[in-house]
Design an enzyme around this catalytic site. Structure first.
Site, PDB file in Angstrom:
ATOM      1  CB  CYS A  71      -0.893   0.047   1.231  1.00 47.91           C
ATOM      2  SG  CYS A  71      -2.142  -1.215   1.216  1.00 47.91           S
ATOM      3  CB  CYS A  97       3.808   9.810   1.300  1.00 45.97           C
ATOM      4  SG  CYS A  97       2.389   9.899   2.404  1.00 45.97           S
ATOM      5  CB  CYS A 140      -1.122   9.634   6.083  1.00 44.55           C
ATOM      6  SG  CYS A 140      -0.660   9.423   4.367  1.00 44.55           S
TER       7      CYS A 140
END
Lengths: 178, 117
Positions: A71, A97, A140
């Site tokens: 993912c 990220c 996130c």
């Protein structure tokens, strides 16, 4: 693995400038925002709080591991809890990220010094608001919330139940050491 | 993690997102709402509702899920339930269609029904 990810993420962040392009449509100027990282996200990325690890086998340490490489995001969050049920140390390592790194870094800042019950009250929306995460990056913040829950669950499982102040907790750690 | 095969996942997720895109485009055309914008590319559907916020609904193939980001309820993940032919989220046990109908009707101030369960 983690340092490679940071290098890669660093490069791509530098190539994405914080730009707002103004274009004229009809008679009105129109602002179109190009994708950018909020300065708070960049701050956490460049100055991560509490990056590192704790001893997984330590009975006072809870380890949460969430996400999946496929993912794109993996977070490991570890907490060290005292007999009073307070989080006295916390470390994280995140592969992902800039928003994922910032979310996990920020949550470690928040939970330090908190009781486990208070830490469980932190919502992904708090994190997203603080970091001004764009819609596509809300996941996130959810992952960071999952990470702290996972760490607390691991700690409580190791202790065979809730951490209670004083005598009961020490008895539990003694029986584990035996 | 879903036990769905890759091909069924691909078929169902594509169908869902394409249906959503089409009906949301129609709604946008019929209602002429300010700052309404819809875009679907590379498996990512982005619905902009001006000051009401932005929805992002996308395929997440590694998990065989559909992921949602809502300006009202935040992020959520949906797994396909073959029995009901619908996408359900793990915690609230509510389908994607139910949530979108409710929230978008609310945002637009008019009852809409999307062709997604």
């Amino acid at each position: 693995m983690f340092s490679l990810a940071k290098q890669f993420a660093f490069t791509s962040m530098r190539q994405t400038p914080a730009v707002r392009a103004a274009t004229i449509v009809g008679s009105r100027p129109v602002l179109s925002a190009k994708r950018f990282y909020h300065e708070r996200v960049i701050d956490h990325y460049e100055n991560p709080r509490n990056m590192g690890s704790l001893d997984k086998s330590d009975p006072t340490v809870g380890t949460g591991l969430v996400g999946a490489p496929a993912c794109g995001d993996v977070m490991r969050l570890q907490i060290k809890v005292d007999d009073g049920g307070k989080i006295v140390d916390v470390k994280f390592k995140t592969f992902g990220c800039g928003s994922a790194i910032a979310s996990s870094s920020y949550i470690t800042e928040r939970v330090r010094g908190m009781s486990l019950d208070d830490a469980l009250k932190i919502r992904n929306t708090d994190i997203a608001k603080e970091l001004c995460l764009p819609p596509v990056k809300l996941h996130c913040s959810m992952l960071a919330e999952d990470a702290i829950r996972s760490a607390i669950k691991d700690f409580r499982t190791k202790r065979g139940g809730d951490v209670i102040h004083g005598a009961k907790a020490s008895a539990a750690s003694q029986s584990m050491a035996a | 993690m879903s036990l769905l095969s890759d091909s069924i996942y691909y078929e169902k997720s594509s169908e869902t997102l394409e249906r959503l895109t089409e009906s949301l485009e129609d709604i946008g055309d019929q209602m002429e709402i300010d700052d309404y914008d819809i875009e679907y590319s590379s498996g990512v559907l982005t619905l902009r509702l001006g000051i009401k916020g932005t929805y992002v609904i996308n395929k997440q193939p590694p998990n065989k899920q559909i992921w949602l980001s809502s300006p009202v309820s935040g992020p959520e993940r949906y797994d396909f339930d073959s029995e009901h032919g619908a996408w359900f989220c793990r915690q609230k046990d509510e389908s994607l269609g139910t949530l979108l109908n409710r929230e978008i009707s609310d945002a637009l101030g008019v009852e809409i029904t999307l062709p997604v369960k």
